[in-house]
Write a protein that holds these residues in place. Sequence first.
Motif, PDB file in Angstrom:
ATOM      1  N   PHE A 122      -5.997   5.693 -10.856  1.00 45.95           N
ATOM      2  CA  PHE A 122      -5.114   4.533 -10.711  1.00 45.95           C
ATOM      3  C   PHE A 122      -5.638   3.344 -11.511  1.00 45.95           C
ATOM      4  CE2 PHE A 122      -5.011   0.513  -8.185  1.00 45.95           C
ATOM      5  CZ  PHE A 122      -3.771   0.079  -8.629  1.00 45.95           C
ATOM      6  N   LEU A 123      -6.931   3.058 -11.411  1.00 45.11           N
ATOM      7  CA  LEU A 123      -7.498   1.886 -12.085  1.00 45.11           C
ATOM      8  C   LEU A 123      -7.429   2.011 -13.603  1.00 45.11           C
ATOM      9  CD1 LEU A 123     -10.626   1.145  -9.830  1.00 45.11           C
ATOM     10  CD2 LEU A 123      -8.427  -0.052  -9.868  1.00 45.11           C
ATOM     11  N   GLU A 124      -7.353   3.234 -14.091  1.00 49.78           N
ATOM     12  CA  GLU A 124      -7.256   3.442 -15.542  1.00 49.78           C
ATOM     13  C   GLU A 124      -5.810   3.420 -16.029  1.00 49.78           C
ATOM     14  OE1 GLU A 124      -9.230   7.101 -16.264  1.00 49.78           O
ATOM     15  OE2 GLU A 124     -11.269   6.238 -16.146  1.00 49.78           O
ATOM     16  N   SER A 125      -4.868   3.350 -15.103  1.00 54.22           N
ATOM     17  CA  SER A 125      -3.453   3.366 -15.478  1.00 54.22           C
ATOM     18  C   SER A 125      -2.964   1.945 -15.779  1.00 54.22           C
ATOM     19  CB  SER A 125      -2.617   3.965 -14.341  1.00 54.22           C
ATOM     20  OG  SER A 125      -2.553   3.056 -13.247  1.00 54.22           O
ATOM     21  N   PRO A 126      -1.878   1.811 -16.553  1.00 55.52           N
ATOM     22  CA  PRO A 126      -1.307   0.480 -16.836  1.00 55.52           C
ATOM     23  C   PRO A 126      -0.859  -0.265 -15.578  1.00 55.52           C
ATOM     24  CG  PRO A 126      -0.435   2.117 -18.359  1.00 55.52           C
ATOM     25  CD  PRO A 126      -1.196   2.884 -17.309  1.00 55.52           C
ATOM     26  N   ALA A 127      -0.495   0.469 -14.517  1.00 58.02           N
ATOM     27  CA  ALA A 127      -0.028  -0.182 -13.300  1.00 58.02           C
ATOM     28  C   ALA A 127      -1.105  -1.042 -12.649  1.00 58.02           C
ATOM     29  CB  ALA A 127       0.468   0.868 -12.302  1.00 58.02           C
ATOM     30  N   ALA A 128      -2.393  -0.728 -12.923  1.00 64.92           N
ATOM     31  CA  ALA A 128      -3.486  -1.505 -12.348  1.00 64.92           C
ATOM     32  C   ALA A 128      -3.549  -2.910 -12.939  1.00 64.92           C
ATOM     33  CB  ALA A 128      -4.814  -0.784 -12.555  1.00 64.92           C
ATOM     34  N   GLN A 129      -2.941  -3.101 -14.122  1.00 63.76           N
ATOM     35  CA  GLN A 129      -2.867  -4.436 -14.724  1.00 63.76           C
ATOM     36  C   GLN A 129      -1.459  -5.024 -14.597  1.00 63.76           C
ATOM     37  OE1 GLN A 129      -4.673  -1.895 -16.596  1.00 63.76           O
ATOM     38  NE2 GLN A 129      -6.433  -2.818 -15.521  1.00 63.76           N
ATOM     39  N   GLY A 130      -0.592  -4.293 -13.935  1.00 60.07           N
ATOM     40  CA  GLY A 130       0.786  -4.737 -13.815  1.00 60.07           C
ATOM     41  C   GLY A 130       1.227  -4.855 -12.374  1.00 60.07           C
ATOM     42  N   SER A 141       0.818  -1.217   0.000  1.00 63.77           N
ATOM     43  CA  SER A 141       0.000   0.000   0.000  1.00 63.77           C
ATOM     44  C   SER A 141       0.848   1.262   0.000  1.00 63.77           C
ATOM     45  CB  SER A 141      -0.930  -0.003   1.228  1.00 63.77           C
ATOM     46  OG  SER A 141      -1.808  -1.086   1.182  1.00 63.77           O
ATOM     47  N   MET A 142       1.985   1.227   0.671  1.00 65.47           N
ATOM     48  CA  MET A 142       2.843   2.418   0.723  1.00 65.47           C
ATOM     49  C   MET A 142       3.295   2.822  -0.672  1.00 65.47           C
ATOM     50  SD  MET A 142       6.488   2.971   2.717  1.00 65.47           S
ATOM     51  CE  MET A 142       5.746   2.559   4.283  1.00 65.47           C
ATOM     52  N   ALA A 143       3.756   1.844  -1.452  1.00 66.12           N
ATOM     53  CA  ALA A 143       4.209   2.145  -2.815  1.00 66.12           C
ATOM     54  C   ALA A 143       3.049   2.614  -3.677  1.00 66.12           C
ATOM     55  CB  ALA A 143       4.876   0.918  -3.428  1.00 66.12           C
ATOM     56  N   LEU A 144       1.870   2.045  -3.472  1.00 66.59           N
ATOM     57  CA  LEU A 144       0.718   2.448  -4.280  1.00 66.59           C
ATOM     58  C   LEU A 144       0.296   3.877  -3.950  1.00 66.59           C
ATOM     59  CD1 LEU A 144      -1.468   1.956  -6.319  1.00 66.59           C
ATOM     60  CD2 LEU A 144      -2.786   0.724  -4.577  1.00 66.59           C
ATOM     61  N   LEU A 145       0.354   4.268  -2.679  1.00 67.09           N
ATOM     62  CA  LEU A 145       0.016   5.646  -2.322  1.00 67.09           C
ATOM     63  C   LEU A 145       0.990   6.630  -2.980  1.00 67.09           C
ATOM     64  CD1 LEU A 145      -0.868   5.279   1.475  1.00 67.09           C
ATOM     65  CD2 LEU A 145      -2.451   5.820  -0.381  1.00 67.09           C
ATOM     66  N   ASP A 146       2.254   6.269  -2.985  1.00 67.74           N
ATOM     67  CA  ASP A 146       3.245   7.127  -3.659  1.00 67.74           C
ATOM     68  C   ASP A 146       2.942   7.211  -5.148  1.00 67.74           C
ATOM     69  OD1 ASP A 146       4.533   7.544  -1.271  1.00 67.74           O
ATOM     70  OD2 ASP A 146       6.048   5.972  -1.597  1.00 67.74           O
ATOM     71  N   PHE A 147       2.574   6.082  -5.759  1.00 70.88           N
ATOM     72  CA  PHE A 147       2.255   6.076  -7.183  1.00 70.88           C
ATOM     73  C   PHE A 147       1.039   6.949  -7.473  1.00 70.88           C
ATOM     74  CE2 PHE A 147      -0.114   4.240 -10.765  1.00 70.88           C
ATOM     75  CZ  PHE A 147       0.835   4.362 -11.769  1.00 70.88           C
ATOM     76  N   MET A 148       0.027   6.891  -6.617  1.00 67.45           N
ATOM     77  CA  MET A 148      -1.167   7.715  -6.816  1.00 67.45           C
ATOM     78  C   MET A 148      -0.832   9.200  -6.750  1.00 67.45           C
ATOM     79  SD  MET A 148      -4.216   5.808  -4.703  1.00 67.45           S
ATOM     80  CE  MET A 148      -5.098   4.402  -5.384  1.00 67.45           C
ATOM     81  N   ASP A 149       0.092   9.569  -5.846  1.00 64.44           N
ATOM     82  CA  ASP A 149       0.489  10.981  -5.763  1.00 64.44           C
ATOM     83  C   ASP A 149       1.117  11.447  -7.073  1.00 64.44           C
ATOM     84  OD1 ASP A 149      -0.421  11.201  -3.179  1.00 64.44           O
ATOM     85  OD2 ASP A 149       1.533  10.794  -2.257  1.00 64.44           O
ATOM     86  N   GLN A 150       1.812  10.541  -7.755  1.00 66.01           N
ATOM     87  CA  GLN A 150       2.461  10.892  -9.018  1.00 66.01           C
ATOM     88  C   GLN A 150       1.453  11.116 -10.142  1.00 66.01           C
ATOM     89  OE1 GLN A 150       5.404   7.890  -9.928  1.00 66.01           O
ATOM     90  NE2 GLN A 150       6.203   7.883  -7.816  1.00 66.01           N
TER      91      GLN A 150
END
Length: 478
Positions: free
Chosen positions: A94-102, A68-77
């Motif tokens: 986030f859900l629309e980004s490629p990271a949601a499938q990766g 979750s920590m890394a995901l929160l940082d990613f969302m801030d970006q």
Amino acid sequence: MSQAALSLAVVGHTNTGKTSLLRTLTRDTGFGQVRNSPGTTRHVEGARLTVDDEALVELFDTPGLEDSMALLDFMDQLNKPGERIDGPERIRRFLESPAAQGRFEQEARVLRKLQACDAGLYVVDARDPVLSKHKDELTLLAYSGRPLLPVLNFVRSPQARVQEWRVALARLGLHALAEFDTVAPALDGEALLYEKLALLLETHADVLHRLKTDLARQAGLRRRDALRLLAELLVDVAAWRISSEPDPESMERAGGQLRERVVEREAKSVQALLKRYSFSRQDLVADLLHFDGERWGMDLFDPQALKEFGVQLGKGVAAGAVAGATLDAFTGGLSLGAGMALGALAGGLWQGADKWGRRLLGKLRGETELSVDDAVLRLLAVRQLSLIAALERRGHAAQTPIRLGEIDAEDFDQPLQRELNAWRAQALPEELRLARIHPQWSALRDDYSPDARREACVRQLAERLLGARERPAAARPQ
């Protein structure tokens, strides 16, 4: 899925007991996979809680949150400089980004399901210390905009940090929480869980109240059925007897047969109890019944037996003569009284000959009857009551089997505790004394012949076990 049902996503860190919670709530030991390792659940599974074939609650098991920590940082970006957006918008991006499938595919499944549900149950292993990762998870889940009810799991463990978690959750604004041990839930654990949910989800309070009411009804039915099974067992064993020649070898052989059939009958009762509580044979380690001894002789001089004689005899003086002759046959030896009894049986003057004649003739020929001792019947009752108490307190995610000899007295509620103490200290109830003199009532016999009186005896004994009937005041310790 039904649109009217309350939908709940079961979320939390890996290996906190999310699947275990669903197993216990659904009473399904086969739901999902339960292992003591992280990441066991890799996809979303669903289950329904129904009342009268209507789905009231839909539960969804989700993968564990791992980063979750890394995901929160990613969302801030994903935010533009100086941009302020709310939680649901953060999740949408986030859900629309490629990271949601990766990289964050597992977290994406959790958030997608939580947003599609009415609320979430955040499962916490109360034995874990409160760490930053838990706070990050709760921050991430709060972005969904859905109500969240923390569920403290494994609270009965000596290592549980319940107060520490209560303080930490309150500092995060989560003041409503539920304590629920999925391995050994309290008898009212599920009811309290639904009460907390009703406070959190006011618009679904009626649905949760229906579920809570049905939960109590089903628990009552299970106990009633379980005590009926116990009553059947006790009547079968109390009435069971084997005739034997009086020599030691024959008596030993008959005693072995008696014990073997009673052990088989107890095993059958145990299997029925496990099935009624939705458990399997693997959930119990059952030691063999230990006999304190067999009873030799007949119950024909029990006051109830003598009453039975009076009821079954014919009319007038002839009936009295046959009764007296019968008693004389057993108290005075095989003299004139025995001849009178045999003659009466042969002449058909005794209307009870079909029921008692074979036993009387066997006795007159010198045969001995073996039945189980009162102590064995009390032991059977104590063992089965202990098992019922353990099954009522066992969660369907428990991995360690029950051992009858290791059941803690705390597992008994007050009605079962009172009944247990009565079986340990008091004489047998009148229903079993009645069964003693009716061998044909035992299902262990090849010529088993149940009748309305047996059914009444079983029903009354079950009511006594349930607490609806008191034991006779004259019952004395033996």
